[in-house]
Design a protein around this motif. Structure first.
Motif, PDB file in Angstrom:
ATOM      1  N   LYS A  36     -60.491  16.053 -36.780  1.00 46.13           N
ATOM      2  CA  LYS A  36     -60.816  17.093 -37.776  1.00 46.13           C
ATOM      3  C   LYS A  36     -59.532  17.762 -38.267  1.00 46.13           C
ATOM      4  N   ARG A  37     -58.618  18.011 -37.318  1.00 45.25           N
ATOM      5  CA  ARG A  37     -57.359  18.651 -37.732  1.00 45.25           C
ATOM      6  C   ARG A  37     -56.562  17.708 -38.638  1.00 45.25           C
ATOM      7  N   ALA A  38     -56.506  16.433 -38.259  1.00 49.25           N
ATOM      8  CA  ALA A  38     -55.718  15.481 -39.058  1.00 49.25           C
ATOM      9  C   ALA A  38     -56.311  15.317 -40.459  1.00 49.25           C
ATOM     10  N   ALA A  39     -57.647  15.255 -40.529  1.00 50.83           N
ATOM     11  CA  ALA A  39     -58.291  15.026 -41.834  1.00 50.83           C
ATOM     12  C   ALA A  39     -58.541  16.340 -42.575  1.00 50.83           C
ATOM     13  N   GLN A  87     -53.069   9.087 -36.718  1.00 52.53           N
ATOM     14  CA  GLN A  87     -53.043  10.487 -37.142  1.00 52.53           C
ATOM     15  C   GLN A  87     -52.375  10.615 -38.520  1.00 52.53           C
ATOM     16  N   GLY A  88     -51.222   9.932 -38.675  1.00 47.65           N
ATOM     17  CA  GLY A  88     -50.495   9.956 -39.948  1.00 47.65           C
ATOM     18  C   GLY A  88     -51.334   9.346 -41.063  1.00 47.65           C
ATOM     19  N   TYR A  89     -52.004   8.239 -40.726  1.00 49.88           N
ATOM     20  CA  TYR A  89     -52.826   7.526 -41.712  1.00 49.88           C
ATOM     21  C   TYR A  89     -53.967   8.425 -42.203  1.00 49.88           C
ATOM     22  N   LEU A  90     -54.676   9.042 -41.252  1.00 54.41           N
ATOM     23  CA  LEU A  90     -55.826   9.875 -41.619  1.00 54.41           C
ATOM     24  C   LEU A  90     -55.376  11.095 -42.429  1.00 54.41           C
ATOM     25  N   SER A  91     -54.248  11.690 -42.021  1.00 56.49           N
ATOM     26  CA  SER A  91     -53.740  12.853 -42.773  1.00 56.49           C
ATOM     27  C   SER A  91     -53.405  12.452 -44.203  1.00 56.49           C
ATOM     28  N   ALA A  92     -52.716  11.305 -44.349  1.00 58.95           N
ATOM     29  CA  ALA A  92     -52.296  10.876 -45.691  1.00 58.95           C
ATOM     30  C   ALA A  92     -53.516  10.579 -46.561  1.00 58.95           C
ATOM     31  N   HIS A 119     -59.033   2.655 -31.942  1.00 60.79           N
ATOM     32  CA  HIS A 119     -57.728   2.595 -32.613  1.00 60.79           C
ATOM     33  C   HIS A 119     -57.013   3.943 -32.467  1.00 60.79           C
ATOM     34  N   TRP A 120     -57.771   5.017 -32.617  1.00 57.27           N
ATOM     35  CA  TRP A 120     -57.192   6.367 -32.513  1.00 57.27           C
ATOM     36  C   TRP A 120     -56.577   6.554 -31.126  1.00 57.27           C
ATOM     37  N   ARG A 121     -57.308   6.118 -30.114  1.00 54.58           N
ATOM     38  CA  ARG A 121     -56.834   6.264 -28.727  1.00 54.58           C
ATOM     39  C   ARG A 121     -55.576   5.416 -28.499  1.00 54.58           C
ATOM     40  N   ASP A 122     -55.575   4.181 -29.037  1.00 55.43           N
ATOM     41  CA  ASP A 122     -54.508   3.226 -28.711  1.00 55.43           C
ATOM     42  C   ASP A 122     -53.274   3.358 -29.613  1.00 55.43           C
ATOM     43  N   LYS A 172     -62.788  16.282 -27.699  1.00 56.20           N
ATOM     44  CA  LYS A 172     -61.383  16.632 -27.957  1.00 56.20           C
ATOM     45  C   LYS A 172     -60.805  15.715 -29.039  1.00 56.20           C
ATOM     46  N   VAL A 173     -61.134  14.435 -28.944  1.00 56.97           N
ATOM     47  CA  VAL A 173     -60.634  13.491 -29.952  1.00 56.97           C
ATOM     48  C   VAL A 173     -61.208  13.845 -31.329  1.00 56.97           C
TER      49      VAL A 173
END
Ligand SMILES: Nc1nc2c(ncn2[C@@H]2O[C@H](COP(=O)(O)OP(=O)(O)O)[C@@H](O)[C@H]2O)c(=O)[nH]1
Ligand SMILES: [Mg+2]
Length: 255
Positions: free
Chosen positions: A179-182, A126-131, A117-120, A173-174
């Motif tokens: 890690k950055r997003a979360a 990214q927004g979801y994980l950060s939130a 899902h992250w790749r596609d 890398k992913v």
């Protein structure tokens, strides 16, 4: 320790519980404890259900939180703030119409994010994980950083489909981007074992490291205690209010 497993639909939450159960029992032939959905099919986990791995550790499967819009963020907050009865549904979580006296509030969370899902759907995920991470870091009205780790599932599919000359480098890398997003260093890549899977040393290690890290984080800030304290404070404030009102009424009556 109660651990809630949270994330979007089809990211592998129920499969992750089955995976941990197989690792815990040291038996890759163990049957599924949670129902998981065949790829592309409708959601299979409609309600909360718990698996007690032993008397000290329970994993709580939850209905998908499809986005972090305001209604779903409310549902997510109530997942963190209360002990829910098995059978509680997402709508009840969002509306606050659930029974919360079954279990203690969770002590920790595992956020499940599929590498595919992250790749596609990169930006959306990214927004979801950060939130979600932001909510976790400001749980109980900003009173506590909720202990959590992230499990990046579908490692097998991601590596198999990679077009990179070095798929493991692409995976790393992913994981760094996750890690950055979360905003946490604690992201672990697994392929969830299904019944009869062959074991992988790398997946075993990631699974063990994830659980070990989560326990270490959860031992320190006891969210259950913090949540119970805040609930007790509300109760104490409500009782004090009633006593003051009663006193005022009594004075008025005498006058
Ligand atoms: N290849 C692969 N498939 C997985 C993995 N984890 C889950 N799945 C599949 O992904 C689909 C959705 O899994 P499920 O556990 O129902 O997701 P949930 O909706 O988050 O509970 C199912 O078909 C699982 O078999 C994994 O690590 N690797
Ligand atoms: Mg499920």
């Amino acid at each position: 320790m109660n651990v809630v497993i949270v994330g979007g639909q089809h990211h592998g939450k129920s499969s992750f519980i089955n995976h941990v159960h197989r690792c815990w029992k040291n038996n890759l032939m163990a049957n599924d404890e949670m129902e998981s959905a065949p790829a592309g099919m409708a959601e299979n986990t409609q309600e909360i259900s718990a698996l007690d791995l032993d008397e000290k550790l329970s994993l709580i499967d939850t209905p998908a939180i499809p986005n972090m819009g305001s209604e779903m963020a409310d549902a997510f907050r109530s997942l963190l703030n209360a002990g829910h009865s098995s059978g509680t549904r997402r709508r009840q979580l969002a509306q606050g119409t659930f029974m919360s006296n079954f279990r203690k509030p969770p002590h920790a969370a595992i956020v499940v994010m599929s590498l595919c899902h992250w790749r596609d759907q990169h930006e959306e995920m990214q927004g979801y994980l950060s939130a979600m991470a932001k909510e976790l870091k400001n749980a109980s009205g900003g009173r506590v950083t909720f202990p959590f780790v992230v499990t990046a599932t579908h490692r097998d599919e991601f590596l198999r489909d990679s077009k990179a000359s070095r798929p493991h480098e692409e995976l790393n890398k992913v994981l760094d981007a996750m890690k950055r997003a979360a905003n946490t260093a604690h992201v672990f890549a697994v392929s969830n074992y299904h019944k009869d899977s062959s074991a992988s040393a790398a997946v075993n290690k990631q699974t063990f490291d994830l659980l070990s890290q989560l326990v270490t984080l959860a031992i320190r800030p006891d969210t259950g205690v913090v949540v119970a304290q805040s609930q007790n404070q509300y109760l104490a404030a409500a009782c004090a209010g009633v006593i003051v009102l009663a006193a005022l009424c009594a004075c008025k009556w005498r006058l």
